[in-house]
Motif scaffolding. Structure first.
Motif, mmCIF file in Angstrom:
data_model
loop_
_atom_site.group_PDB
_atom_site.id
_atom_site.type_symbol
_atom_site.label_atom_id
_atom_site.label_comp_id
_atom_site.label_asym_id
_atom_site.label_seq_id
_atom_site.Cartn_x
_atom_site.Cartn_y
_atom_site.Cartn_z
ATOM 1 N N CYS A 2 0.833 -1.209 0.000
ATOM 2 C CA CYS A 2 0.000 0.000 0.000
ATOM 3 C C CYS A 2 0.864 1.253 0.000
ATOM 4 N N VAL B 172 0.212 3.377 -3.424
ATOM 5 C CA VAL B 172 -0.834 4.397 -3.345
ATOM 6 C C VAL B 172 -0.217 5.745 -2.961
ATOM 7 N N LYS C 158 -1.796 11.603 -4.868
ATOM 8 C CA LYS C 158 -2.745 11.894 -5.957
ATOM 9 C C LYS C 158 -3.794 10.787 -6.077
ATOM 10 N N ASP C 159 -3.369 9.533 -5.924
ATOM 11 C CA ASP C 159 -4.324 8.423 -5.951
ATOM 12 C C ASP C 159 -5.366 8.591 -4.851
ATOM 13 N N ASP D 290 -7.776 11.662 -5.505
ATOM 14 C CA ASP D 290 -8.788 11.374 -6.520
ATOM 15 C C ASP D 290 -9.862 10.430 -5.989
ATOM 16 N N ALA D 291 -9.442 9.411 -5.220
ATOM 17 C CA ALA D 291 -10.402 8.440 -4.691
ATOM 18 C C ALA D 291 -11.330 9.082 -3.678
ATOM 19 N N ARG E 44 -5.592 8.701 3.482
ATOM 20 C CA ARG E 44 -6.952 9.126 3.112
ATOM 21 C C ARG E 44 -7.423 10.270 3.979
ATOM 22 N N VAL F 211 -9.873 4.114 -1.053
ATOM 23 C CA VAL F 211 -8.420 4.005 -1.222
ATOM 24 C C VAL F 211 -7.972 2.549 -1.199
ATOM 25 N N VAL G 66 -8.367 1.163 -4.656
ATOM 26 C CA VAL G 66 -7.251 1.595 -5.491
ATOM 27 C C VAL G 66 -6.031 0.728 -5.218
ATOM 28 N N LEU H 9 -4.161 -1.671 -7.978
ATOM 29 C CA LEU H 9 -2.759 -1.448 -8.325
ATOM 30 C C LEU H 9 -1.901 -2.654 -7.972
#
Length: 326
Positions: free
Chosen positions: A14, A18, A21-22, A25-26, A115, A307, A310, A314
């Motif tokens: 993680c 992550v 920016k990831d 956006d999430a 997050r 998150v 995501v 990934l």
């Protein structure tokens, strides 16, 4: 479930996969989905377990837009630091919304930090004045470094001023500021309020640390530490004077920073706006240069699911997930 098993995504994976920016956006997308009615959180369970002074609970929900279904399970173990562990411990469980089968187990410690920082940075992106130049940090614990890095990407800040109840912790935050090229100064709270254009509070306080009279016009405040009944980081009069936005209104008035102003009759529930409404364009957000805006970041399970989804995607794409077959 994948075609051949359950994904297990480690804390290390993680952390490596992550980025800010990831997470931004999430979190922005799930706040927007919540405001549209496409995503909702289930009731939170949080209890003292009567052992190791620990708090343990569950946050869960479903995002129909992002197809994220699941829960975060974990809590706070205050003795962990002495054992070389993070006090906050959590794991995210993701389920297939089409079948209900377990899809992934994702480490939640790093993701919780990133997050939470993403939520405040989303609020800065949508509510802070474009010309904000001084960032104020109230709190210098583990989460503060994540907050500082995320916030610095949203405005062209020229300086960081900071205060912490334990001032000996401030140099570590100063090193983070230096790493991203920002001058850093430890100051008293009154001066912080007088200078800062954006203020992030990230503490576990049960009393107001920032007062209404200290805050200058046009400031944006992100209150990120109050997530339990009784906690408080800013003066109720400041909440009353500000235009208040939040991740989830029900939590804001019951366990968030707005709980005290609402209880005292200084703020009405109807006066608090989901930040997703600003993201979606249903609310204008800041109305003037002089307006004080406040984001009450209570923390919702849907942030964790977003998150974690995501991270799982990934990790699967990059071959960084273990696969368990049951």
């Amino acid at each position: 479930m994948t075609d051949d098993g359950i994904l297990v995504v480690s804390e290390d994976a993680c952390r490596e996969l992550v980025g800010r920016k990831d997470a931004f956006d999430a979190v922005e997308a799930v706040f927007a989905a919540m405001a549209r009615g496409d995503a909702y959180n289930f009731p939170v369970i949080r209890e003292a377990i009567g052992y190791a002074d620990a708090l343990y609970g569950f946050k869960s929900g479903f995002d129909r837009a992002g197809l994220a279904l699941g829960l975060k399970s974990g809590g706070y173990w205050p003795g962990n630091a002495a054992k070389g562990l993070t006090n906050h411990q959590s794991t995210v469980f993701l389920f297939d919304p089409d079948t209900g089968r377990l899809k992934a187990l994702v480490g939640g410690n790093y993701l919780t930090a990133v997050r939470t920082a993403a939520a405040s940075s989303v609020s800065i992106a949508h509510l802070a004045r474009p010309d904000a130049r001084v960032l104020g940090m109230v709190g210098a614990g583990h989460q503060s470094a994540f907050q500082l890095r995320a916030a610095a990407e949203q405005r062209s800040f020229e300086k960081v001023v900071a205060w912490n109840f334990h001032p000996e912790m401030l140099p570590a935050l100063g090193k983070v500021a230096a790493e991203i090229g920002l001058p850093f100064e430890a100051v008293e709270r009154e001066r912080l309020g007088a200078e800062a254009d954006v203020i992030i509070t990230i503490t576990s306080a049960f009393e107001p640390l920032m007062m209404r009279d200290w805050i200058k016009p046009g400031t944006h405040i992100a209150c990120m530490g109050t997530d339990t009944k009784g906690k408080q980081e800013v003066d109720a009069a400041l909440v009353a004077a500000a235009t208040v936005f939040t991740d989830e209104v029900a939590q804001s008035i019951s366990i968030g920073e707005a709980q005290h102003a609402v209880a005292q009759g200084l703020k009405a529930e109807a006066d608090i706006t989901p930040i997703g409404a600003v993201i979606n364009g249903a609310h204008p957000g800041r109305n003037s240069e002089a307006e004080i805006t406040l984001f009450d970041g209570t923390g919702v399970g849907l942030q964790d699911l977003a998150v974690a989804s995501v991270a799982a995607d990934l990790a699967k794409a990059g071959g960084r997930a273990q696969v368990v077959r049951l």
